[in-house]
Design a protein around this motif. Sequence first.
Motif, mmCIF file in Angstrom:
data_model
loop_
_atom_site.group_PDB
_atom_site.id
_atom_site.type_symbol
_atom_site.label_atom_id
_atom_site.label_comp_id
_atom_site.label_asym_id
_atom_site.label_seq_id
_atom_site.Cartn_x
_atom_site.Cartn_y
_atom_site.Cartn_z
ATOM 1 N N THR A 27 31.407 41.475 30.878
ATOM 2 C CA THR A 27 30.572 42.171 31.432
ATOM 3 C C THR A 27 30.532 42.071 33.017
ATOM 4 O O THR A 27 30.868 40.975 32.999
ATOM 5 N N ILE A 28 30.887 43.066 33.530
ATOM 6 C CA ILE A 28 30.950 43.281 34.855
ATOM 7 C C ILE A 28 29.521 42.261 36.136
ATOM 8 O O ILE A 28 28.501 43.021 35.913
ATOM 9 N N ALA A 29 29.903 41.907 36.775
ATOM 10 C CA ALA A 29 29.025 40.784 37.624
ATOM 11 C C ALA A 29 29.212 41.431 39.017
ATOM 12 O O ALA A 29 27.918 41.277 39.605
ATOM 13 N N GLY A 30 30.438 41.712 39.586
ATOM 14 C CA GLY A 30 30.175 42.914 40.864
ATOM 15 C C GLY A 30 31.799 42.341 41.283
ATOM 16 O O GLY A 30 33.014 42.496 40.563
ATOM 17 N N PHE A 31 31.902 42.620 42.281
ATOM 18 C CA PHE A 31 33.627 43.024 43.259
ATOM 19 C C PHE A 31 33.144 42.028 44.121
ATOM 20 O O PHE A 31 32.188 42.181 44.645
ATOM 21 N N ASP A 32 34.566 41.309 44.517
ATOM 22 C CA ASP A 32 34.576 41.307 46.100
ATOM 23 C C ASP A 32 35.897 41.381 45.969
ATOM 24 O O ASP A 32 36.839 41.376 45.866
ATOM 25 N N LYS A 33 36.338 40.474 47.641
ATOM 26 C CA LYS A 33 37.486 40.349 47.843
ATOM 27 C C LYS A 33 37.839 39.069 47.954
ATOM 28 O O LYS A 33 37.446 37.889 48.477
ATOM 29 N N ARG A 34 39.211 38.785 47.324
ATOM 30 C CA ARG A 34 40.105 37.652 47.301
ATOM 31 C C ARG A 34 41.172 37.910 48.064
ATOM 32 O O ARG A 34 42.375 39.006 47.836
ATOM 33 N N MET A 35 41.841 36.764 48.242
ATOM 34 C CA MET A 35 43.678 36.474 48.781
ATOM 35 C C MET A 35 44.374 36.603 47.235
ATOM 36 O O MET A 35 44.056 35.736 47.043
ATOM 37 N N VAL A 36 45.401 37.172 47.204
ATOM 38 C CA VAL A 36 46.276 37.448 45.903
ATOM 39 C C VAL A 36 47.589 37.342 46.399
ATOM 40 O O VAL A 36 47.739 38.210 47.076
ATOM 41 N N GLY A 37 48.510 36.595 45.520
ATOM 42 C CA GLY A 37 49.564 36.253 46.005
ATOM 43 C C GLY A 37 50.220 35.172 46.923
ATOM 44 O O GLY A 37 48.953 34.345 46.682
ATOM 45 N N ARG A 38 51.237 35.005 46.850
ATOM 46 C CA ARG A 38 52.070 33.288 46.901
ATOM 47 C C ARG A 38 51.309 33.842 48.647
ATOM 48 O O ARG A 38 51.508 34.300 48.992
ATOM 49 N N GLU A 39 51.137 32.308 49.379
ATOM 50 C CA GLU A 39 51.615 32.360 50.645
ATOM 51 C C GLU A 39 51.599 33.412 51.099
ATOM 52 O O GLU A 39 50.974 34.127 52.065
ATOM 53 N N ALA A 40 53.318 33.232 51.476
ATOM 54 C CA ALA A 40 53.844 34.040 52.363
ATOM 55 C C ALA A 40 53.717 35.614 52.155
ATOM 56 O O ALA A 40 53.365 36.505 53.172
ATOM 57 N N ALA A 42 50.267 36.281 50.529
ATOM 58 C CA ALA A 42 49.016 37.594 49.796
ATOM 59 C C ALA A 42 48.910 38.383 50.510
ATOM 60 O O ALA A 42 48.774 38.697 51.687
ATOM 61 N N GLU A 43 47.914 39.050 50.436
ATOM 62 C CA GLU A 43 46.992 40.040 50.623
ATOM 63 C C GLU A 43 45.373 40.359 50.108
ATOM 64 O O GLU A 43 45.606 39.593 49.062
ATOM 65 N N GLU A 44 45.036 40.507 51.233
ATOM 66 C CA GLU A 44 43.334 40.388 50.629
ATOM 67 C C GLU A 44 43.043 42.132 49.480
ATOM 68 O O GLU A 44 43.237 42.624 49.760
ATOM 69 N N LYS A 45 42.183 41.773 48.297
ATOM 70 C CA LYS A 45 42.409 42.965 47.319
ATOM 71 C C LYS A 45 41.358 42.744 47.030
ATOM 72 O O LYS A 45 40.198 41.952 46.277
ATOM 73 N N LYS A 55 38.522 34.217 34.598
ATOM 74 C CA LYS A 55 38.364 34.382 36.052
ATOM 75 C C LYS A 55 39.049 35.951 36.045
ATOM 76 O O LYS A 55 38.337 36.473 35.237
ATOM 77 N N PRO A 56 38.557 35.968 37.564
ATOM 78 C CA PRO A 56 38.614 37.698 38.355
ATOM 79 C C PRO A 56 39.631 38.314 38.050
ATOM 80 O O PRO A 56 40.736 37.930 37.455
ATOM 81 N N LEU A 57 40.186 39.467 37.860
ATOM 82 C CA LEU A 57 40.508 40.307 37.389
ATOM 83 C C LEU A 57 41.284 40.891 38.497
ATOM 84 O O LEU A 57 40.285 41.711 39.057
ATOM 85 N N THR A 58 41.779 40.871 39.268
ATOM 86 C CA THR A 58 42.662 41.664 40.399
ATOM 87 C C THR A 58 42.500 43.490 40.344
ATOM 88 O O THR A 58 42.335 43.652 39.430
ATOM 89 N N LEU A 59 41.947 44.256 40.965
ATOM 90 C CA LEU A 59 41.572 45.881 41.180
ATOM 91 C C LEU A 59 42.938 46.220 41.562
ATOM 92 O O LEU A 59 42.778 46.380 42.612
ATOM 93 N N ASN A 60 43.463 47.131 40.270
ATOM 94 C CA ASN A 60 44.394 47.974 41.099
ATOM 95 C C ASN A 60 44.243 49.576 40.580
ATOM 96 O O ASN A 60 43.271 50.251 40.143
#
Length: 124
Positions: A27-40, A42-45, A55-60
């Motif tokens: 069940t979808i609770a909402g959406f958020d921006k998170r840093m995704v990827g390895r440290e070097a 990483a980008e906000e998605k 766990k949250p699902l990265t939205l592609n």
Amino acid sequence: MNLDDMVKSKSDFLAKEDVGEDGRNLTIAGFDKRMVGREADAEEKFVILWEEDMKPLTLNKTNKNKLKALFGDVDSKELRGKVINVYNNPDIEFGGEIVGGVRIRKATEQSEEASEDPNDDIPW
């Protein structure tokens, strides 16, 4: 049982190993921006957050387009409370190799066995 189903991923985000080919209705609770990827790298998605303890699902783009196909061109707030099936599609290709990946689809029906109360046959 599929080996990926036996060993869950260590990622902070939902991975194919976390849901299996049959998937999980979430069940979808909402959406958020998170840093995704390895440290070097990483980008906000944007990610999808769940009411269930998952766990949250990265939205592609693919999953965004699937949400639109399922629910129409709606605002993200209108998706709260909607149930979808999140599953491992083993046919996804990346870099010329078949690697599988997380996809979404219409929520699956629960089997009657799962929805029946196991104590119904107990006479007391």
